[in-house]
Design a protein around this motif. Structure first.
Motif, PDB file in Angstrom:
ATOM      1  N   SER A   1       0.827  -1.211   0.000  1.00  0.00           N
ATOM      2  CA  SER A   1       0.000   0.000   0.000  1.00  0.00           C
ATOM      3  C   SER A   1       0.857   1.256   0.000  1.00  0.00           C
ATOM      4  N   LEU A   2       1.970   1.228   0.733  1.00  0.00           N
ATOM      5  CA  LEU A   2       2.859   2.381   0.744  1.00  0.00           C
ATOM      6  C   LEU A   2       3.490   2.610  -0.624  1.00  0.00           C
ATOM      7  N   SER A   3       3.821   1.526  -1.315  1.00  0.00           N
ATOM      8  CA  SER A   3       4.394   1.668  -2.658  1.00  0.00           C
ATOM      9  C   SER A   3       3.408   2.357  -3.596  1.00  0.00           C
ATOM     10  N   ARG A   4       2.150   1.952  -3.520  1.00  0.00           N
ATOM     11  CA  ARG A   4       1.122   2.594  -4.364  1.00  0.00           C
ATOM     12  C   ARG A   4       0.952   4.063  -3.984  1.00  0.00           C
ATOM     13  N   LEU A   5       0.909   4.335  -2.687  1.00  0.00           N
ATOM     14  CA  LEU A   5       0.770   5.720  -2.228  1.00  0.00           C
ATOM     15  C   LEU A   5       1.959   6.572  -2.685  1.00  0.00           C
ATOM     16  N   ALA A   6       3.156   6.000  -2.602  1.00  0.00           N
ATOM     17  CA  ALA A   6       4.349   6.751  -2.987  1.00  0.00           C
ATOM     18  C   ALA A   6       4.335   7.095  -4.470  1.00  0.00           C
ATOM     19  N   LEU A   7       3.942   6.143  -5.311  1.00  0.00           N
ATOM     20  CA  LEU A   7       3.876   6.411  -6.750  1.00  0.00           C
ATOM     21  C   LEU A   7       2.821   7.467  -7.067  1.00  0.00           C
ATOM     22  N   ASP A   8       1.660   7.360  -6.413  1.00  0.00           N
ATOM     23  CA  ASP A   8       0.609   8.363  -6.622  1.00  0.00           C
ATOM     24  C   ASP A   8       1.084   9.741  -6.162  1.00  0.00           C
TER      25      ASP A   8
ATOM     26  N   ASP B   1      14.597   4.160  -2.627  1.00  0.00           N
ATOM     27  CA  ASP B   1      15.918   4.672  -2.994  1.00  0.00           C
ATOM     28  C   ASP B   1      15.865   5.447  -4.307  1.00  0.00           C
ATOM     29  N   THR B   2      15.059   4.966  -5.254  1.00  0.00           N
ATOM     30  CA  THR B   2      14.935   5.653  -6.544  1.00  0.00           C
ATOM     31  C   THR B   2      14.260   7.008  -6.365  1.00  0.00           C
ATOM     32  N   LEU B   3      13.184   7.033  -5.586  1.00  0.00           N
ATOM     33  CA  LEU B   3      12.489   8.299  -5.335  1.00  0.00           C
ATOM     34  C   LEU B   3      13.370   9.268  -4.547  1.00  0.00           C
ATOM     35  N   ALA B   4      14.177   8.740  -3.635  1.00  0.00           N
ATOM     36  CA  ALA B   4      15.044   9.595  -2.815  1.00  0.00           C
ATOM     37  C   ALA B   4      15.970  10.433  -3.686  1.00  0.00           C
ATOM     38  N   GLN B   5      16.405   9.862  -4.808  1.00  0.00           N
ATOM     39  CA  GLN B   5      17.300  10.587  -5.706  1.00  0.00           C
ATOM     40  C   GLN B   5      16.587  11.710  -6.453  1.00  0.00           C
ATOM     41  N   LEU B   6      15.236  11.661  -6.505  1.00  0.00           N
ATOM     42  CA  LEU B   6      14.461  12.618  -7.287  1.00  0.00           C
ATOM     43  C   LEU B   6      13.855  13.735  -6.441  1.00  0.00           C
ATOM     44  N   LEU B   7      13.984  13.612  -5.113  1.00  0.00           N
ATOM     45  CA  LEU B   7      13.369  14.598  -4.237  1.00  0.00           C
ATOM     46  C   LEU B   7      14.193  15.879  -4.160  1.00  0.00           C
ATOM     47  N   ARG B   8      13.522  16.977  -3.894  1.00  0.00           N
ATOM     48  CA  ARG B   8      14.176  18.276  -3.742  1.00  0.00           C
ATOM     49  C   ARG B   8      14.586  18.447  -2.272  1.00  0.00           C
ATOM     50  N   ILE B   9      15.615  17.721  -1.883  1.00  0.00           N
ATOM     51  CA  ILE B   9      16.090  17.783  -0.497  1.00  0.00           C
ATOM     52  C   ILE B   9      17.611  17.899  -0.502  1.00  0.00           C
ATOM     53  N   GLY B  10      18.150  18.327   0.622  1.00  0.00           N
ATOM     54  CA  GLY B  10      19.589  18.514   0.727  1.00  0.00           C
ATOM     55  C   GLY B  10      20.318  17.231   1.097  1.00  0.00           C
ATOM     56  N   ILE B  11      21.623  17.363   1.283  1.00  0.00           N
ATOM     57  CA  ILE B  11      22.477  16.224   1.602  1.00  0.00           C
ATOM     58  C   ILE B  11      22.035  15.559   2.900  1.00  0.00           C
ATOM     59  N   GLY B  12      21.700  16.367   3.913  1.00  0.00           N
ATOM     60  CA  GLY B  12      21.289  15.808   5.193  1.00  0.00           C
ATOM     61  C   GLY B  12      20.048  14.937   5.072  1.00  0.00           C
ATOM     62  N   GLY B  13      19.070  15.388   4.274  1.00  0.00           N
ATOM     63  CA  GLY B  13      17.849  14.611   4.082  1.00  0.00           C
ATOM     64  C   GLY B  13      18.108  13.315   3.335  1.00  0.00           C
TER      65      GLY B  13
ATOM     66  N   ALA C   1       9.969   1.753   6.439  1.00  0.00           N
ATOM     67  CA  ALA C   1      10.224   3.009   7.141  1.00  0.00           C
ATOM     68  C   ALA C   1      10.817   4.040   6.191  1.00  0.00           C
ATOM     69  N   ARG C   2      11.688   3.593   5.276  1.00  0.00           N
ATOM     70  CA  ARG C   2      12.294   4.511   4.305  1.00  0.00           C
ATOM     71  C   ARG C   2      11.242   5.079   3.369  1.00  0.00           C
ATOM     72  N   LEU C   3      10.324   4.236   2.925  1.00  0.00           N
ATOM     73  CA  LEU C   3       9.259   4.691   2.034  1.00  0.00           C
ATOM     74  C   LEU C   3       8.332   5.658   2.760  1.00  0.00           C
TER      75      LEU C   3
ATOM     76  N   LEU D   1       7.534   9.562   1.581  1.00  0.00           N
ATOM     77  CA  LEU D   1       6.176  10.115   1.494  1.00  0.00           C
ATOM     78  C   LEU D   1       6.051  11.380   2.328  1.00  0.00           C
ATOM     79  N   ALA D   2       6.580  11.350   3.545  1.00  0.00           N
ATOM     80  CA  ALA D   2       6.491  12.513   4.430  1.00  0.00           C
ATOM     81  C   ALA D   2       7.235  13.707   3.846  1.00  0.00           C
ATOM     82  N   LEU D   3       8.388  13.465   3.231  1.00  0.00           N
ATOM     83  CA  LEU D   3       9.163  14.554   2.634  1.00  0.00           C
ATOM     84  C   LEU D   3       8.425  15.178   1.452  1.00  0.00           C
ATOM     85  N   MET D   4       7.799  14.345   0.628  1.00  0.00           N
ATOM     86  CA  MET D   4       7.015  14.883  -0.499  1.00  0.00           C
ATOM     87  C   MET D   4       5.850  15.716   0.017  1.00  0.00           C
ATOM     88  N   LYS D   5       5.192  15.229   1.061  1.00  0.00           N
ATOM     89  CA  LYS D   5       4.048  15.957   1.630  1.00  0.00           C
ATOM     90  C   LYS D   5       4.494  17.295   2.201  1.00  0.00           C
TER      91      LYS D   5
END
Length: 266
Positions: A188-195, A226-238, A250-252, A256-260
């Motif tokens: 369910s988290l995978s589907r939510l993350a893609l959406d 891991d693939t989505l993490a590379q595409l997010l607008r976040i800094g090195i620390g994130g 937990a990573r997924l 999701l929380a970072l995108m939100k």
């Protein structure tokens, strides 16, 4: 506790019990709480210990506890590598060039780790994160200014046991086995993350740009995170925090929380 699944079951039971009392607790929060209840610093430490015990039980022989031979290490100035990434890195520092030279002379394997400050030209061990990835060097080319352009394939997560500074930086490391996320939470988290990513990046994954065609086909939650993490607008620390989150579910959740958070701030 016999193995890794027992710890996850404890976290799931705890989360369900608290939810029944109208106390909301996320997957990653429940894992961290279980780790602390068992006397460990955090979930990553507990997961690494349990993985070692599982490996020993599966093989029928004890897992060696002595550190592995030191691996040539490359500090990355403004990049966090994730497993399965394939990309060029640029190596300009003499010590890192010597690390590359040693790696190509042996098994082509390096340990890639991010430095805490981008402007630190000579980072000491205190200026480096303690968690990175092992990587395979594929080829290299020398640019006109002497910088090495090195193609690398990231392999897996690893944490530092000890740094060894000499002609080049090396590290004794403990490799972290990749965990497979299964069950309803992961699916369910995978589907939510893609959406969520479609909204976050304003793309349609039914007809995605060529660079994103792989996303809808990723079935492993850890690889998707891991693939989505590379595409997010976040800094090195994130990015480093996501790399250090060993549990794939937990990573997924964190992705999701970072995108939100990013969308709410926009």
């Amino acid at each position: 506790m016999r193995d890794y699944r027992d710890a996850k079951a404890m976290a799931r039971t705890l989360r369900q019990a608290l939810n029944a009392k109208s106390i909301s607790l996320g997957h990653s929060e429940s894992l961290e709480l279980v780790a602390k209840l068992l006397g460990f610093q955090d979930w990553n430490v507990l997961a690494a210990i349990i993985n070692t015990e599982v490996a020993a039980g599966a093989s029928g022989t004890p897992v060696p506890q002595t550190p592995s031979a030191a691996v040539p290490t490359i500090p990355l100035r403004d990049l966090v590598l994730f497993p399965h990434m394939l990309l060029p890195i640029f190596v300009a520092r003499d010590t890192s060039k010597r690390a590359v030279e040693r790696a190509f002379a042996t098994d082509s394997r390096v340990f890639a780790i991010a430095q805490k400050r981008v402007d630190d030209d000579h980072p000491t061990p205190d200026g480096l994160y303690r968690f990175g990835v092992t990587a395979r060097l594929l080829d290299q080319a020398t640019l006109k200014d002497g910088t090495l352009k090195v193609s690398v394939q990231a392999l897996g997560r690893a944490s530092v046991l000890r740094f060894d500074a000499g002609e080049f930086l090396a590290a004794e490391i403990a490799e972290i086995p990749e965990q497979s996320g299964t069950g309803g939470d992961a699916a369910s988290l995978s589907r939510l993350a893609l959406d969520a990513y479609q909204t976050y990046a304003h793309v349609d994954l039914a007809a995605p740009p060529q660079v994103l065609t792989l996303l809808p086909r990723l079935r492993e939650p850890g690889m998707l995170a891991d693939t989505l993490a590379q595409l997010l607008r976040i800094g090195i620390g994130g990015r480093q925090e996501l790399l250090e989150t060993v549990d794939p579910v937990a990573r997924l959740e964190k992705v999701l929380a970072l995108m939100k958070t990013d969308q709410e701030a926009a």
